[in-house]
Write an enzyme that holds these catalytic residues in place. Structure first.
Site, PDB file in Angstrom:
ATOM      1  N   HIS A 163      43.096  37.064  39.279  1.00  0.00           N
ATOM      2  CA  HIS A 163      43.274  36.804  40.719  1.00  0.00           C
ATOM      3  C   HIS A 163      43.103  35.327  41.009  1.00  0.00           C
ATOM      4  O   HIS A 163      42.234  34.664  40.404  1.00  0.00           O
ATOM      5  CB  HIS A 163      42.230  37.580  41.529  1.00  0.00           C
ATOM      6  N   CYS A 221      45.022  45.610  48.740  1.00  0.00           N
ATOM      7  CA  CYS A 221      44.775  45.406  47.312  1.00  0.00           C
ATOM      8  C   CYS A 221      43.267  45.470  47.106  1.00  0.00           C
ATOM      9  O   CYS A 221      42.533  44.598  47.593  1.00  0.00           O
ATOM     10  CB  CYS A 221      45.326  44.055  46.861  1.00  0.00           C
ATOM     11  N   GLY A 224      41.982  42.828  44.808  1.00  0.00           N
ATOM     12  CA  GLY A 224      42.164  41.568  45.529  1.00  0.00           C
ATOM     13  C   GLY A 224      41.091  41.356  46.570  1.00  0.00           C
ATOM     14  O   GLY A 224      40.627  40.232  46.791  1.00  0.00           O
TER      15      GLY A 224
HETATM   16  N1  LIG Z   1      49.082  44.314  40.802  1.00  0.00           N
HETATM   17  C1  LIG Z   1      47.784  44.410  40.108  1.00  0.00           C
HETATM   18  C2  LIG Z   1      47.455  45.884  39.798  1.00  0.00           C
HETATM   19  C3  LIG Z   1      47.175  46.684  41.084  1.00  0.00           C
HETATM   20  C4  LIG Z   1      46.039  46.107  41.856  1.00  0.00           C
HETATM   21  C5  LIG Z   1      45.884  46.621  43.284  1.00  0.00           C
HETATM   22  N2  LIG Z   1      46.864  47.569  43.744  1.00  0.00           N
HETATM   23  C6  LIG Z   1      44.469  47.098  43.520  1.00  0.00           C
HETATM   24  O1  LIG Z   1      44.261  47.947  44.408  1.00  0.00           O
HETATM   25  O2  LIG Z   1      43.543  46.567  42.843  1.00  0.00           O
HETATM   26  C7  LIG Z   1      47.880  43.629  38.787  1.00  0.00           C
HETATM   27  O3  LIG Z   1      48.987  43.440  38.285  1.00  0.00           O
HETATM   28  O4  LIG Z   1      46.813  43.215  38.284  1.00  0.00           O
END
Ligand SMILES: N[C@H](CCC[C@H](N)C(=O)O)C(=O)O
Length: 282
Positions: A163, A221, A224
């Site tokens: 991140h 997210c 996130g």
């Molecule tokens: N796109 C993220 C995975 C899903 C994360 C997100 N949907 C969450 O709730 O943590 C990645 O490639 O690391």
């Protein structure tokens, strides 16, 4: 093939039961082209991520695997973990209220609380560049990333997935669509990154938008939200418990510097469906 459609604050998922259906131990559960077509909101089911639950290979209760809409397998999905806990309970696959998941990024503990919410311990933040992964000589509160004609000050943290988080005055007009893809694929992120745009409301409340690796901007997210809070704490801007306002609703994040980051929020079922076998091949 049976599936269950779920979402965590609008971050939506196709959930596949690899306990009662036999699915491949390694690699995607479907051909990559089929997975991408099913992720499409016009040609398929439509989802941000595909979640797969399978028998654990070690001492956890279940194995949890995550695939982005572009077909890439990743090690973490916080909103998805809450939905998986709800799915396991609803389907009678476990009587437990505390569930230990095996993921590619380590183990995660989930707790279903009496108020219908789920708390996920996503583990501690990983600041060392190699653990993100991120190209830098050392960890720091912030790093400068040059992309296009601009330089961006970002915090960088790993939560089993990478991140980067930048501060914005107002999330409403944050440059998510333009800067998100730029930083997602910045060369200093060898495995790309999820890009968070954080507005500090006060020491216990932020607003957040995330351009997710492999899926684009999502309505929420979970990892996130955890990343934004610990980055804000490291910069001395946030307290231990923070309400995170996302497009799809709010999450509560708690981290006091010990143990793991705790994320609490809802998980929702939408419908069950069946993909006819002939449609599973490209
Ligand atoms: N796109 C993220 C995975 C899903 C994360 C997100 N949907 C969450 O709730 O943590 C990645 O490639 O690391």
């Amino acid at each position: 093939m049976k599936f269950t459609k779920m979402h965590g604050l609008g971050n939506d998922f196709m959930v596949l039961d690899g306990i009662r259906q036999s699915l491949p131990e390694e690699g995607p559960p479907l051909p990559a082209e089929t997975l991408r077509r099913l992720a499409d909101r016009h040609l398929g089911v439509g989802f941000d991520q595909l979640l797969l639950v399978q028998p654990a290979r070690g001492d956890a209760d279940f194995r949890y695997r995550v695939f982005n809409a572009d077909g890439s397998e990743v090690s973490q999905c916080g909103n998805g973990a809450r939905c998986l806990a709800q799915f396991l309970r609803d389907e009678g696959l476990t009587p437990k209220h505390e569930i230990r998941l095996e993921t590619a990024g380590g183990q995660m503990m989930l707790r279903l609380t009496d108020d219908g919410l789920v708390t996920v311990n996503v583990g501690p933040p990983r600041w060392a560049p190699a653990d993100v992964p991120f190209h830098a000589s050392s960890e720091a509160d912030t790093h400068i990333l040059v992309a296009g004609q601009n330089a961006y000050e970002v915090s960088v943290v790993g939560l089993g997935n990478p991140h980067c988080v930048m501060l914005v005055e107002n999330v409403e007009n944050a440059p998510v669509a333009s800067v998100g893809p730029l930083l997602q694929s910045h060369p200093d992120f060898p495995e790309q990154a999820n890009v968070g745009f954080m507005q500090i409301v006060d020491r216990s409340r932020i607003r957040l938008r995330v351009f997710e690796r492999g899926s684009g901007e999502t309505r929420a997210c979970g990892s996130g939200a955890c990343a934004a809070v610990v980055c804000g704490q490291r910069r001395g801007l946030l307290d231990d418990t923070v309400t995170v306002e996302l497009g799809g609703g709010t999450l509560r994040i708690h981290y006091d510097g010990s143990g793991g980051i705790l994320m609490t929020g809802p998980a929702s079922r939408v419908y069950e469906g069946v993909i006819p076998e002939p449609l599973l091949t490209p």
